[in-house]
Design a protein around this motif. Structure first.
Motif, PDB file in Angstrom:
ATOM      1  N   LEU A  51       0.894  -1.235   0.008  1.00 25.65           N
ATOM      2  CA  LEU A  51      -0.095   0.103   0.027  1.00 25.65           C
ATOM      3  C   LEU A  51       0.832   1.154   0.043  1.00 25.65           C
ATOM      4  CD1 LEU A  51      -2.955   1.030   0.153  1.00 25.65           C
ATOM      5  CD2 LEU A  51      -2.563   1.270   3.041  1.00 25.65           C
ATOM      6  N   PRO A  52       1.029   2.091  -1.179  1.00 25.56           N
ATOM      7  CA  PRO A  52       1.525   3.290  -0.908  1.00 25.56           C
ATOM      8  C   PRO A  52       0.816   4.626  -0.719  1.00 25.56           C
ATOM      9  CG  PRO A  52       0.847   2.828  -3.423  1.00 25.56           C
ATOM     10  CD  PRO A  52       0.294   1.597  -2.436  1.00 25.56           C
ATOM     11  N   TYR A  53       1.696   5.476  -0.114  1.00 25.28           N
ATOM     12  CA  TYR A  53       1.160   6.719   0.182  1.00 25.28           C
ATOM     13  C   TYR A  53       2.072   7.746  -0.529  1.00 25.28           C
ATOM     14  CZ  TYR A  53      -0.690  11.222   2.314  1.00 25.28           C
ATOM     15  OH  TYR A  53      -1.148  12.338   2.446  1.00 25.28           O
ATOM     16  N   LEU A  54       1.356   8.684  -1.536  1.00 26.48           N
ATOM     17  CA  LEU A  54       1.975   9.368  -2.500  1.00 26.48           C
ATOM     18  C   LEU A  54       1.775  10.930  -2.298  1.00 26.48           C
ATOM     19  CD1 LEU A  54       1.653   7.129  -5.548  1.00 26.48           C
ATOM     20  CD2 LEU A  54       3.458   7.097  -4.013  1.00 26.48           C
ATOM     21  N   GLY A 100      -2.113  11.407  -1.329  1.00 25.36           N
ATOM     22  CA  GLY A 100      -3.146  10.390  -0.826  1.00 25.36           C
ATOM     23  C   GLY A 100      -2.922   9.188  -0.909  1.00 25.36           C
ATOM     24  N   ILE A 101      -3.656   7.932  -0.681  1.00 28.14           N
ATOM     25  CA  ILE A 101      -3.437   6.354  -0.889  1.00 28.14           C
ATOM     26  C   ILE A 101      -3.415   6.449  -2.307  1.00 28.14           C
ATOM     27  CG2 ILE A 101      -4.108   4.354  -0.644  1.00 28.14           C
ATOM     28  CD1 ILE A 101      -3.083   5.445   1.924  1.00 28.14           C
ATOM     29  N   GLY A 102      -2.332   5.721  -2.989  1.00 30.63           N
ATOM     30  CA  GLY A 102      -2.083   4.839  -3.930  1.00 30.63           C
ATOM     31  C   GLY A 102      -2.818   3.735  -4.406  1.00 30.63           C
ATOM     32  N   ASP A 103      -2.845   3.118  -5.475  1.00 31.45           N
ATOM     33  CA  ASP A 103      -3.267   1.700  -5.762  1.00 31.45           C
ATOM     34  C   ASP A 103      -2.327   0.783  -5.113  1.00 31.45           C
ATOM     35  OD1 ASP A 103      -5.047   2.905  -7.504  1.00 31.45           O
ATOM     36  OD2 ASP A 103      -4.168   2.354  -9.461  1.00 31.45           O
ATOM     37  N   ALA A 104      -3.117  -0.144  -4.555  1.00 35.25           N
ATOM     38  CA  ALA A 104      -2.876  -1.418  -3.640  1.00 35.25           C
ATOM     39  C   ALA A 104      -2.247  -2.598  -4.650  1.00 35.25           C
ATOM     40  CB  ALA A 104      -3.459  -1.551  -2.632  1.00 35.25           C
ATOM     41  N   ARG A 105      -1.495  -3.237  -4.161  1.00 33.04           N
ATOM     42  CA  ARG A 105      -1.142  -4.661  -4.730  1.00 33.04           C
ATOM     43  C   ARG A 105      -1.235  -5.701  -3.923  1.00 33.04           C
ATOM     44  NH1 ARG A 105       3.787  -4.469  -9.118  1.00 33.04           N
ATOM     45  NH2 ARG A 105       3.139  -2.782 -10.587  1.00 33.04           N
ATOM     46  N   LEU A 106      -1.928  -6.771  -4.354  1.00 39.08           N
ATOM     47  CA  LEU A 106      -1.950  -8.071  -3.805  1.00 39.08           C
ATOM     48  C   LEU A 106      -1.356  -9.269  -4.454  1.00 39.08           C
ATOM     49  CD1 LEU A 106      -5.485  -8.163  -2.398  1.00 39.08           C
ATOM     50  CD2 LEU A 106      -3.589  -7.570  -1.025  1.00 39.08           C
ATOM     51  N   LEU A 112      -4.952  -2.930  -7.474  1.00 44.06           N
ATOM     52  CA  LEU A 112      -6.268  -2.665  -7.126  1.00 44.06           C
ATOM     53  C   LEU A 112      -6.605  -1.214  -7.393  1.00 44.06           C
ATOM     54  CD1 LEU A 112      -6.741  -4.841  -4.068  1.00 44.06           C
ATOM     55  CD2 LEU A 112      -7.074  -5.713  -6.432  1.00 44.06           C
ATOM     56  N   PRO A 113      -7.499  -0.787  -7.786  1.00 39.34           N
ATOM     57  CA  PRO A 113      -7.959   0.715  -7.967  1.00 39.34           C
ATOM     58  C   PRO A 113      -8.281   1.402  -6.647  1.00 39.34           C
ATOM     59  CG  PRO A 113      -9.795  -0.565  -8.812  1.00 39.34           C
ATOM     60  CD  PRO A 113      -8.931  -1.526  -8.558  1.00 39.34           C
ATOM     61  N   THR A 114      -7.178   1.340  -5.553  1.00 42.14           N
ATOM     62  CA  THR A 114      -7.753   1.767  -4.239  1.00 42.14           C
ATOM     63  C   THR A 114      -7.250   3.511  -4.254  1.00 42.14           C
ATOM     64  OG1 THR A 114      -5.504   1.198  -3.670  1.00 42.14           O
ATOM     65  CG2 THR A 114      -7.388  -0.364  -2.856  1.00 42.14           C
ATOM     66  N   GLY A 115      -6.393   3.860  -5.264  1.00 37.83           N
ATOM     67  CA  GLY A 115      -6.141   5.485  -5.229  1.00 37.83           C
ATOM     68  C   GLY A 115      -7.211   6.396  -6.053  1.00 37.83           C
ATOM     69  N   ASP A 116      -7.287   7.435  -5.482  1.00 39.21           N
ATOM     70  CA  ASP A 116      -8.312   8.252  -6.331  1.00 39.21           C
ATOM     71  C   ASP A 116      -7.803   8.503  -7.862  1.00 39.21           C
ATOM     72  OD1 ASP A 116      -9.931   8.626  -4.098  1.00 39.21           O
ATOM     73  OD2 ASP A 116      -8.899  10.617  -3.524  1.00 39.21           O
ATOM     74  N   ASP A 117      -8.893   8.466  -8.884  1.00 39.72           N
ATOM     75  CA  ASP A 117      -8.524   8.605 -10.041  1.00 39.72           C
ATOM     76  C   ASP A 117      -9.451   9.855 -10.662  1.00 39.72           C
ATOM     77  OD1 ASP A 117     -10.794   6.951  -9.781  1.00 39.72           O
ATOM     78  OD2 ASP A 117     -10.697   6.412 -11.837  1.00 39.72           O
ATOM     79  N   ASP A 118      -9.850  10.711  -9.907  1.00 39.53           N
ATOM     80  CA  ASP A 118     -10.704  11.803 -10.461  1.00 39.53           C
ATOM     81  C   ASP A 118     -10.434  12.809  -9.594  1.00 39.53           C
ATOM     82  OD1 ASP A 118     -11.719  10.986  -7.924  1.00 39.53           O
ATOM     83  OD2 ASP A 118     -13.790  10.790  -8.622  1.00 39.53           O
TER      84      ASP A 118
END
Length: 297
Positions: A81-84, A104-110, A136-142
């Motif tokens: 989980l990244p914070y960018l 904020g939080i970026g896209d997570a990976r599993l 996963l699309p956990t980061g804001d994209d808008d």
């Protein structure tokens, strides 16, 4: 600018006791059954090699958290989980210099990694382990600012579900370790935008600098590390049309140091581009600095 995926190409140390390992990609050494490994890596990236009149400059600060767990002696699962904090400076057509940013939080990976081959002998081991997972699309994209919606390359997330996989091999002795990895990430479309697919080859050499002779009573070990990363990115697509100012091939060389004890590691690395054969006016990297720690428990 590249997608956020470049920030989380991480290595996961993998045994009951900490050992030296790559810092920019994976390792084939296993996580012991029932053991956890936690890694925190901080990074700073700067990219300012803009051949266009916009004179773009990108700076990224990040903190990337990784948790791994040994489910069996051969299989381990990981969550990333990244914070960018991303900032883009550019010159507009009118000549004004503006800055656009988001955090904020970026896209997570599993993903999971499984050891398919091992060859152990006194003082050395060789292992091969494929891995596969999904971003996963956990980061804001808008996100937007006073200038309107931020460009897709500045968003914290891609908005898409992106599978990836590869294979990593590790040869470890008491004095040094060699790791090599091949991987591929398939980026999918979201919001009318699709990042180009990513293929990469990585290699790392970790060599024990101190102590030169092994013996009792040594609290830790200092390793010198040299890594190479060859990365190919396809062109981004906007509305199904290729963006000619995106994608290309980059080769990075990364010197680093690691201090390793039985249960924890501190490390730092500088990633410098040697070759950047990019398409059109794609933005070139200047350097990336990473520093962090790892804990086995």
């Amino acid at each position: 600018m590249a997608s956020t995926g470049w920030t989380i190409s991480l290595v996961f140390i993998a045994s009951a006791a900490a050992t030296a390992a790559p810092q920019t990609f994976n390792t084939a050494l296993p996580v012991a059954e029932g053991e956890f490994v936690f890694r925190e890596q901080f990074l700073y990236r700067k990219a300012s090699g803009d051949p266009s009149r916009a004179d773009r400059e990108v700076e990224v600060l990040g903190a990337i958290s990784v948790l791994g767990y040994g489910m069996t002696g051969d299989f381990a699962g990981f969550a990333v989980l990244p914070y960018l904090d991303k900032e883009l400076g550019l010159t507009t057509a009118s000549g004004a210099r503006i800055t656009r940013s988001t955090s904020g939080i970026g896209d997570a990976r599993l993903f999971g990694r499984y050891t398919v081959y091992r060859d152990d002998a006194p003082g050395r081991t060789f292992r091969i382990a494929p891995f596969a997972g999904i971003e996963l699309p956990t980061g804001d994209d808008d996100d937007s600012d006073g200038q309107g919606s931020l460009p897709a390359t500045l968003q914290l997330g891609s908005g898409s579900w992106d599978p990836f996989g590869g294979v990593v091999a590790t040869y470890q002795t008491l004095d040094y370790q060699i790791d090599a990895q091949a991987s591929y990430k398939l980026n999918t479309e979201a919001n009318g935008f699709e990042f180009g697919d990513e293929a990469r080859l990585d290699a790392s050499l970790q060599y024990r600098l101190w102590p030169r002779e092994l013996g009792p009573g040594v609290p830790g070990f200092l390793y010198g590390v040299l890594e190479g990363n060859l990365l190919y990115r396809g062109k981004n697509e906007i509305g199904g049309i290729d963006d000619r100012d995106s994608g290309g091939t980059s080769l990075f060389l990364s010197p680093s140091l690691q201090y390793v004890t039985k249960r924890w590691i501190v490390e730092a690395i500088v990633q410098v581009p040697l070759v950047q054969d990019l398409n059109g006016d794609a933005l070139e990297d200047d350097f990336t600095v990473r520093a962090g720690f790892r804990l086995n428990f």
